[in-house]
Design an enzyme around this catalytic site. Structure first.
Site, PDB file in Angstrom:
ATOM      1  CE  LYS A  18       2.287   3.198 -11.577  1.00 13.05           C
ATOM      2  NZ  LYS A  18       1.934   1.745 -11.645  1.00 13.05           N
ATOM      3  N   PRO A 102      -0.402   4.734  -0.763  1.00 12.02           N
ATOM      4  CG  PRO A 102      -2.007   3.076  -1.117  1.00 12.02           C
ATOM      5  CD  PRO A 102      -1.767   4.535  -1.302  1.00 12.02           C
ATOM      6  N   GLY A 104       3.505  -0.065  -1.936  1.00  8.41           N
ATOM      7  CA  GLY A 104       3.234  -1.401  -2.434  1.00  8.41           C
ATOM      8  C   GLY A 104       1.903  -1.562  -3.126  1.00  8.41           C
ATOM      9  N   GLY A 105       1.191  -0.462  -3.352  1.00 10.72           N
ATOM     10  CA  GLY A 105      -0.118  -0.564  -3.966  1.00 10.72           C
ATOM     11  C   GLY A 105      -0.111  -0.535  -5.482  1.00 10.72           C
ATOM     12  N   GLY A 106       1.051  -0.221  -6.085  1.00  7.90           N
ATOM     13  CA  GLY A 106       1.108  -0.108  -7.526  1.00  7.90           C
ATOM     14  C   GLY A 106       0.643   1.241  -8.045  1.00  7.90           C
ATOM     15  N   GLY A 108       2.461   3.976  -7.748  1.00  6.44           N
ATOM     16  CA  GLY A 108       3.622   4.749  -8.183  1.00  6.44           C
ATOM     17  C   GLY A 108       4.141   5.769  -7.202  1.00  6.44           C
ATOM     18  CB  SER A 111       8.101   5.968  -9.449  1.00  5.77           C
ATOM     19  OG  SER A 111       8.630   4.663  -9.368  1.00  5.77           O
ATOM     20  CG  ASP A 144       6.569   2.533 -12.841  1.00  8.00           C
ATOM     21  OD1 ASP A 144       6.744   2.038 -13.974  1.00  8.00           O
ATOM     22  OD2 ASP A 144       5.849   2.025 -11.969  1.00  8.00           O
TER      23      ASP A 144
END
Length: 292
Positions: A18, A102, A104-106, A108, A111, A144
């Site tokens: 996401k 990856p 820690g990339g944000g 998601g 989650s 998330d």
């Protein structure tokens, strides 16, 4: 996408990534959790989860750990255990995670992996929980997770659990992973983080007046690799940050434009192109099974 078990009993399920098309923090609850507003945009790209049913009630992760996470702490294992406990299911499962997102990339990844386990196992185990029940389990695993359980791009409020499905224009995204990971808790402690933004409405986002990310100035100040990525992207479009991770993206109207921009980036950047979707490929995969 069709989901069928292979000769060894494994079935494979998409766990889409996401983007947060904007993200702001509007306050804090009494329990310390921060209140936010964001738009989750699901992508047609992500991880893949393999599931192989067991009749002995055991739940195991197959293969090496992801980013050194112990099996008992892995969100996919915790998701399966939570579903089993809520539903009183006596079955078990082996879980295999094929990572593309990856850490820690944000984007998601963790989650989404957990949500895919919840949704797919609910079907495979025949536990019969509805979407609300699965989202409630997911919320206990992470803020998330519910958006991936529900499988629709959404406007989100609260701590991320108050979701309103939203239809977004067709778009392609150039994604970049700077390769750094800053713990979210550390970011929330930063004196440079804006925690009292004025709440906005969906119309404000739709008009393009709200596109920022509260974590961007913190991470750009703190992490040279993220600042360098923003500088590299500045010549091809408006760079944005996703979630509280290091991942950056630029939005394009067409795939051709996104791929042309990708070709202009320095080779040392880890970058790729993905399409935005309003409906998760996980829901499409679930429908092909014939068991929902």
């Amino acid at each position: 996408m069709t989901v069928q078990a292979d000769a060894a009993g494994w079935s494979y399920w998409p766990a889409p990534a996401k983007l947060n098309l904007f993200l702001q923090i509007t306050g804090r609850r009494a329990d310390g959790y921060h209140l936010l507003q964001t738009v989750f945009r699901l992508l047609d790209w992500g991880d893949r989860i393999g599931l192989r049913l067991r009749e002995d009630g055991q739940i195991h992760r197959d293969g090496p750990s992801v980013a050194g996470v112990a099996e008992a702490d892995d969100l996919v294992v915790r998701a399966a255990i939570a579903l089993r406990n809520v539903s009183n299911c006596a079955k078990g499962v082996d879980i295999r995670v094929e990572k593309r997102i990856p850490a820690g990339g944000g984007f998601g990844g963790g989650s989404s992996d957990a949500a895919t386990v919840l949704v797919a196992l609910n079907a495979l185990w025949g536990t019969g929980l509805d979407e609300d029940a699965l989202a409630a389990i997911g919320m206990g695993l992470g803020a998330d997770v519910p958006v991936f359980v529900r499988g629709r791009s959404a406007w989100a409020e609260g701590v991320g659990e108050l979701l309103t499905p939203i239809e977004l224009p067709e778009a392609w995204y150039l994604l970049v992973d700077p390769g750094v990971h800053v713990p979210t808790a550390e970011l929330f402690r930063s004196q440079h983080l804006t925690r009292d933004a004025k709440p906005v409405k969906i119309a404000d986002f739709a008009s393009g007046t709200v596109l920022g990310n509260a974590f961007e100035p913190v991470l750009r100040r703190q992490e040279p690799a993220i600042e360098a990525t923003f500088q590299a992207l500045s010549g091809i479009g408006r760079a944005r940050l996703t979630g509280s991770g290091s991942g950056c993206f630029v939005e394009f109207a067409t795939r051709v434009a996104a791929e042309q921009a990708l070709a202009e980036l320095p080779e040392q950047l880890r970058a790729w192109v993905a399409a935005g979707v309003d409906r998760s490929p996980l829901l499409d995969a679930l429908e092909t099974t014939g068991i929902v």
